[in-house]
Scaffold this motif. Sequence first.
Motif, PDB file in Angstrom:
ATOM      1  N   ASP A   1       0.835  -1.208   0.000  1.00 47.75           N
ATOM      2  CA  ASP A   1       0.000   0.000   0.000  1.00 47.75           C
ATOM      3  C   ASP A   1       0.871   1.259   0.000  1.00 47.75           C
ATOM      4  OD1 ASP A   1      -2.443   1.412   0.049  1.00 47.75           O
ATOM      5  OD2 ASP A   1      -2.442   1.509   2.243  1.00 47.75           O
TER       6      ASP A   1
ATOM      7  N   ASP B   1       0.190   6.865   3.453  1.00 46.98           N
ATOM      8  CA  ASP B   1       0.019   5.597   4.170  1.00 46.98           C
ATOM      9  C   ASP B   1       0.662   5.552   5.555  1.00 46.98           C
ATOM     10  OD1 ASP B   1      -1.049   3.009   4.452  1.00 46.98           O
ATOM     11  OD2 ASP B   1       0.779   2.065   3.663  1.00 46.98           O
TER      12      ASP B   1
ATOM     13  N   HIS C   1      -4.998   6.248   6.065  1.00 43.62           N
ATOM     14  CA  HIS C   1      -6.199   5.559   6.551  1.00 43.62           C
ATOM     15  C   HIS C   1      -6.012   4.927   7.931  1.00 43.62           C
ATOM     16  CE1 HIS C   1      -4.968   1.253   5.403  1.00 43.62           C
ATOM     17  NE2 HIS C   1      -3.941   2.005   5.106  1.00 43.62           N
ATOM     18  N   HIS C   2      -5.013   5.392   8.712  1.00 42.57           N
ATOM     19  CA  HIS C   2      -4.818   4.862  10.064  1.00 42.57           C
ATOM     20  C   HIS C   2      -5.512   5.744  11.105  1.00 42.57           C
ATOM     21  CE1 HIS C   2      -1.488   3.082   7.761  1.00 42.57           C
ATOM     22  NE2 HIS C   2      -1.613   2.049   8.588  1.00 42.57           N
TER      23      HIS C   2
ATOM     24  N   ALA D   1      -4.586   3.230   1.881  1.00 43.61           N
ATOM     25  CA  ALA D   1      -4.234   4.566   1.393  1.00 43.61           C
ATOM     26  C   ALA D   1      -4.524   4.646  -0.100  1.00 43.61           C
ATOM     27  CB  ALA D   1      -2.760   4.850   1.673  1.00 43.61           C
TER      28      ALA D   1
ATOM     29  N   ASP E   1      -3.266  -4.572   0.982  1.00 43.27           N
ATOM     30  CA  ASP E   1      -3.798  -4.145   2.286  1.00 43.27           C
ATOM     31  C   ASP E   1      -5.061  -4.911   2.681  1.00 43.27           C
ATOM     32  OD1 ASP E   1      -1.914  -2.417   3.296  1.00 43.27           O
ATOM     33  OD2 ASP E   1      -3.322  -0.796   3.658  1.00 43.27           O
TER      34      ASP E   1
HETATM   35 MN   LIG Z   1      -2.001   0.975   4.237  1.00 39.92          MN
END
Ligand SMILES: [Mn+2]
Length: 346
Positions: free
Chosen positions: A31, A93, A119-120, A140, A176
């Motif tokens: 990713d 990411d 996206h965390h 991501a 991912d």
């Molecule tokens: Mn990722």
Amino acid sequence: MNLSENILTLSNWINSAERICTVCHTNPDGDALGSTAAMFFYLTETLGKSVTALLPDAPPQSLGFLLEGVNYLTGGPSAQEAISRCDLLICLDFNVLSRAESLCDACTSYPGRKVLIDHHVGPQEDAFGLCFSDTGVSSACELLYEILMHMPGIDGHAGRLPARTAYALMTGMTTDTNNFANSVFPGTLRMASALLEAGVDREDILDHLYRSGREQRLRAQGDILRDRLVITPEGAAVTVLTADVLQSYALLDGETEGFVNIPLEIKEVRLSIFAREENGRFRVSLRSKKGTSARELAMQAFHGGGHEQAAGGRILIPEDIPTPEAAAEYVTRAAARFLQQNSHRS
Ligand SMILES: [Mn+2]
């Protein structure tokens, strides 16, 4: 700020930038490299920008195909210098700058425009002038896809993405989600569908990701499952490999990728932990089934974090354990304690 306002700002910042750098996280995965390559080819091919992609450390050989044609630098002084000379920095990411490890200081002290696309959970929002953060996506790459679809030159048509951007987005999303096994949202399938329609060769991606391994890797996987996997009564699957044990299996960098997922095939296993000694410490990967938080354990016991069901961290020597040989017991005990507490709670 809403998404379309953010996209307009991003578009303006890109327009006025001469030199753009992207940065991804340390130990880059599919990713991280996919979003890096996808952004690179959009910026260079669609917009004609000058771009340098920066990686905190070397990518695994198995993912090298994603970087073909990408102008990139791996860690070191030249990457730090590229940051100081660029006029737009795009971070992909990862949620906190410390995840850029060897490039963290250069990113932190960079005074110019900084963008996050990630996206965390828990983005370090104050470190970025512009923050795209969504935990309701697979990757991501999926978030970047959403953004690019609204960008100039694309305007909602996946078919207008550069072919190598579309290919890289599909690849990052595939790794991912572990090939559509986890973190799949309605938007994930919509994106996959649009990219397929746009002509992405998914067979080629699957060949690269899952059908290009060495015989030695598969045999070592079997040996490790037989000799090193420990299952606790609480339902934790623990695999710990010290450097010399790892060496005995003759594996290359990146070849233990994915091993952590396998023990979850066992019904009673709720949590799988895979730890390998690397550069004087242990790198820890955690995966869990729904109802058990890999992320919480990563934070509690391994100086880490990540997603609810897929997280990572490390074990430090001597801060956490006196010697590498003590790692297996440390991990097993932390996992057992965590699962006991969890079951008491529910
Ligand atoms: Mn990722």
